[in-house]
Design an enzyme around this catalytic site. Sequence first.
Site, short mmCIF file in Angstrom:
data_model
loop_
_atom_site.label_atom_id
_atom_site.label_comp_id
_atom_site.label_asym_id
_atom_site.label_seq_id
_atom_site.Cartn_x
_atom_site.Cartn_y
_atom_site.Cartn_z
N GLU A 1 0.69 -1.13 -0.08
CA GLU A 1 0.00 0.00 -0.16
C GLU A 1 0.91 1.37 -0.03
O GLU A 1 1.92 1.04 0.62
CB GLU A 1 -0.99 -0.08 1.11
CG GLU A 1 -2.08 -1.09 1.06
CD GLU A 1 -2.99 -1.42 2.34
OE1 GLU A 1 -2.82 -0.59 3.20
OE2 GLU A 1 -3.66 -2.27 2.26
N CYS B 1 -1.42 5.13 10.43
CA CYS B 1 -0.36 4.50 10.65
C CYS B 1 -0.68 3.22 11.54
O CYS B 1 -1.64 3.19 12.33
CB CYS B 1 0.49 5.51 11.66
SG CYS B 1 2.22 4.84 12.21
N CYS C 1 6.22 -7.84 6.76
CA CYS C 1 7.41 -7.25 7.45
C CYS C 1 7.84 -8.28 8.54
O CYS C 1 6.89 -9.04 9.36
CB CYS C 1 7.06 -6.06 8.26
SG CYS C 1 8.29 -5.15 9.16
N ASN D 1 -3.77 2.83 16.41
CA ASN D 1 -5.06 2.64 15.65
C ASN D 1 -5.36 1.08 15.79
O ASN D 1 -4.51 0.26 15.30
CB ASN D 1 -4.74 2.80 14.00
CG ASN D 1 -4.50 4.24 13.59
OD1 ASN D 1 -5.63 5.21 14.13
ND2 ASN D 1 -3.33 4.69 13.25
N SER E 1 11.64 4.38 15.16
CA SER E 1 10.59 3.67 15.78
C SER E 1 10.71 3.44 17.26
O SER E 1 11.39 2.14 17.17
CB SER E 1 9.63 2.65 14.88
OG SER E 1 9.31 3.05 13.65
N LEU E 2 10.61 4.17 18.28
CA LEU E 2 11.10 3.84 19.63
C LEU E 2 10.08 3.02 20.41
O LEU E 2 10.29 2.04 20.72
CB LEU E 2 11.49 5.17 20.04
CG LEU E 2 12.48 5.00 21.30
CD1 LEU E 2 13.84 4.29 20.98
CD2 LEU E 2 12.82 6.31 21.83
N HIS E 3 8.90 4.05 20.70
CA HIS E 3 7.75 3.06 21.22
C HIS E 3 7.90 2.68 22.64
O HIS E 3 6.83 1.95 23.36
CB HIS E 3 7.36 1.86 20.42
CG HIS E 3 6.99 2.42 18.97
ND1 HIS E 3 6.23 3.40 18.49
CD2 HIS E 3 7.68 1.92 17.78
CE1 HIS E 3 6.31 3.58 17.11
NE2 HIS E 3 7.29 2.63 16.71
N SER F 1 12.18 5.71 7.84
CA SER F 1 12.02 5.36 9.26
C SER F 1 12.36 3.87 9.57
O SER F 1 12.08 2.87 8.59
CB SER F 1 10.27 5.38 9.52
OG SER F 1 10.26 4.80 10.74
N GLY G 1 6.81 -2.60 5.76
CA GLY G 1 8.20 -3.20 5.68
C GLY G 1 8.86 -2.31 6.63
O GLY G 1 8.93 -1.34 6.96
N GLU G 2 10.33 -3.03 6.80
CA GLU G 2 11.59 -2.45 7.36
C GLU G 2 12.55 -2.01 6.37
O GLU G 2 13.34 -2.80 5.93
CB GLU G 2 11.99 -3.30 8.50
CG GLU G 2 13.62 -2.90 8.80
CD GLU G 2 13.71 -1.37 9.43
OE1 GLU G 2 14.21 -0.53 8.75
OE2 GLU G 2 13.04 -1.26 10.45
#
EC number: 2.1.1.192
Length: 382
Positions: free
Chosen positions: A95, A354, A115, A311, A234-236, A212, A180-181
């Site tokens: 996408e 996202c 991914c 989301n 992308s920490l999170h 990213s 994907g990464e």
Amino acid sequence: MTSSPTVNLLDLDAAGLVAYCDSLGEKPFRAKQLQRWIHQYNAADFDGMTDLAKSLREKLKGRASITMPPVVSDHISSDGTRKWLVDVGNGNAVETVYIPEETRGTLCVSSQAGCAVNCRFCSTGKQGFSRNLGTGEIIGQLRMAEFALRASRGTAGGRATGGDGKGERVVTNVVMMGMGEPLLNYDAVVPAMRLMLDDNAYGLSRRRVTLSTSGVVPMMDRLGADLPVALAVSLHAPNDALRDELVPLNKKYPLRELMAACQRYLKVAPRDFITFEYCMLDGVNDSEAHARELLAVTRDVPCKFNLIPFNPFPESGLLRSKSEQIKRFAQVLMDAGVVTTVRKTRGDDIDAACGQLAGAVKDRTRLAERTGKGKVIEVRAV
């Protein structure tokens, strides 16, 4: 005797096109001409490339192609976000999402079908990993979107160069934040980004192309040496125990190594900060204590934070943080003097927000059955 397979010219960056033209006995300037026709004029074949010698056009007809993966569906959200589903073969789809804003237009580009990182809060990871995309499939997303958007605005003619009139560029920013990464598909992603930056193609600045990553440390170093663009991480989570759970890659490259890699990257980066993305998960990583811990772990890295309201999707078992809690979390960061934004949810009514880029996981495994391979579905507003 079998004939050689045709070369898809979308797979070649500037250096690749020069080498290909050399193999045909042609001068390097022919590569620039080809590149402009493909990426600035959206040429679909060689007959219309009128400044190429007829003999070269005939050579290309038998040996090369300009092959785009077919668009399966094209949806427009109520907020103007536009999402394309692109068939990349063998039942796989990726996408591409365009996010219009007042002063810019941002395209979110995918780099893999599925991914392998499998972050707990991301629906793409739940479909598993199928394969890496090729350079042509990556840059093809920008080519497709740029000219589709221009056509919808009645500006399909001319060059997409960012000038006035019909050549005005619609996509002003690209974020490698789709499925994907990107750093696990390095050899295809970097040539695609070179084309994004090339003045003979899309002419974006390094500050306007953002990659990213979930934190593939060795490849962050390699990207810094080869093609430093803006970087988002992308920490999170603010500690290894929680990040191990949310981002399994952390077990291989823990936070201390990741922060050191960010510091190294900033020495060559086009921006003087790293953007840390942080998905806000109710009761998981969203307390004020987490925010203070986050400040501590990132204290040596010039940065800004982008807080992303989660989301939800059925397989996650997670909930979005409450709005008031997101505000309290953000306030802790801002009180410490760190620029902090809360991402506005865009396109969630068409599963383009996202973390939603896989759509319904089961649907991806039956792409051909659902749509008919290669069929283009009419745009619909939702």
